[in-house]
Write an enzyme that holds these catalytic residues in place. Sequence first.
Site, PDB file in Angstrom:
ATOM      1  N   HIS A 185     104.567 -31.105  19.849  1.00 41.06           N
ATOM      2  CA  HIS A 185     103.148 -31.448  19.958  1.00 41.06           C
ATOM      3  C   HIS A 185     102.276 -30.391  19.295  1.00 41.06           C
ATOM      4  O   HIS A 185     102.725 -29.288  18.977  1.00 41.06           O
ATOM      5  CB  HIS A 185     102.759 -31.570  21.432  1.00 41.06           C
ATOM      6  CG  HIS A 185     103.190 -30.368  22.238  1.00 41.06           C
ATOM      7  ND1 HIS A 185     102.473 -29.199  22.265  1.00 41.06           N
ATOM      8  CD2 HIS A 185     104.290 -30.162  23.009  1.00 41.06           C
ATOM      9  CE1 HIS A 185     103.099 -28.323  23.006  1.00 41.06           C
ATOM     10  NE2 HIS A 185     104.220 -28.875  23.474  1.00 41.06           N
TER      11      HIS A 185
ATOM     12  N   HIS B 252      98.888 -28.256  23.609  1.00 39.79           N
ATOM     13  CA  HIS B 252      98.880 -27.010  24.366  1.00 39.79           C
ATOM     14  C   HIS B 252      99.878 -26.058  23.712  1.00 39.79           C
ATOM     15  O   HIS B 252     100.645 -26.459  22.831  1.00 39.79           O
ATOM     16  CB  HIS B 252      99.264 -27.240  25.839  1.00 39.79           C
ATOM     17  CG  HIS B 252     100.685 -27.671  26.019  1.00 39.79           C
ATOM     18  ND1 HIS B 252     101.112 -28.966  25.813  1.00 39.79           N
ATOM     19  CD2 HIS B 252     101.790 -26.970  26.378  1.00 39.79           C
ATOM     20  CE1 HIS B 252     102.406 -29.051  26.035  1.00 39.79           C
ATOM     21  NE2 HIS B 252     102.849 -27.846  26.375  1.00 39.79           N
TER      22      HIS B 252
ATOM     23  N   GLU C  65     103.895 -24.033  19.725  1.00 42.27           N
ATOM     24  CA  GLU C  65     105.279 -23.826  20.160  1.00 42.27           C
ATOM     25  C   GLU C  65     106.270 -23.950  19.005  1.00 42.27           C
ATOM     26  O   GLU C  65     107.240 -23.193  18.928  1.00 42.27           O
ATOM     27  CB  GLU C  65     105.616 -24.807  21.280  1.00 42.27           C
ATOM     28  CG  GLU C  65     104.878 -24.486  22.567  1.00 42.27           C
ATOM     29  CD  GLU C  65     105.006 -25.562  23.628  1.00 42.27           C
ATOM     30  OE1 GLU C  65     105.913 -26.416  23.518  1.00 42.27           O
ATOM     31  OE2 GLU C  65     104.189 -25.558  24.565  1.00 42.27           O
TER      32      GLU C  65
END
Length: 272
Positions: free
Chosen positions: A105, A116, A135
């Site tokens: 994501h 996030h 990430e």
Amino acid sequence: MKVLISTDIEGVAGVYHPEQVRPGNPEFERARLLMAHEANAAIAGAFDAGATEVLVNDSHGGFRNMPPDVLDPRARVVQGKPRYLSMVAGVEEEGVEAVCMVGYHSRAQGRGILAHTINSFAFASVSLGGQELGEAGLYGALAGEYGVPVVMASGDDVFIDENRALFPGAVFVETKRATGNTSGVSLSPEKARLAIRDGAKRGVEARAAKPLVFAGAQTVTLRVQTAALADLFCQWPAFERVDGVTLRFDAPSVEAAVRMLNCCSAMSSMLR
């Protein structure tokens, strides 16, 4: 040839809302199966490409989301936490030559679905050496310290736009298009799985991507969601307070930086 598949949930086809990614409700029970089947598609693609061994890393939340009995029995499963290498645990095994990221994501404050970075409650942004990363970037760089490239990644269009330049030569698979933080237009699960299997096959076969390398010591800038979190994290003497919600620390490697960030993520639970 050994392949590591790191599987998150927010980028999975058909997943849009926080209730789908949090254990304890029926929507999560359905979403964790969607996650497992996308992992299976990538496992199949890796074996199609000639992999002799595949590890699949459960990389969301508590790291024990995908029912092991649903996963392709040809793969070994990495689950549970804490673990030092977190979302790419397994990359340290001898013979791992490629990483596939499935269901990933957009980074914190991004415009992607459920965007996030590591911890949506705690972190507003994370930068290494002045470059903001999500990430995929953080864990791609951690894999890069072990000499292993990211050869394939799947998720929404915003995730792909953010990370394409970090992983030139990787195969990207768009499973959905973001129209907001909790809305989008998704492929059907079946079509997403077919695309992921094909993408993993092409990425592993070609192995055209190079490892993402952030060499040497790293200066990490962390912007947090509240001043209270900054107060908490600055109990750690290594942290420098830049302003009310911005912190800085030095780490000898990407691995050390990621481990420190994950410690902060765990610490943040006391303020929830």
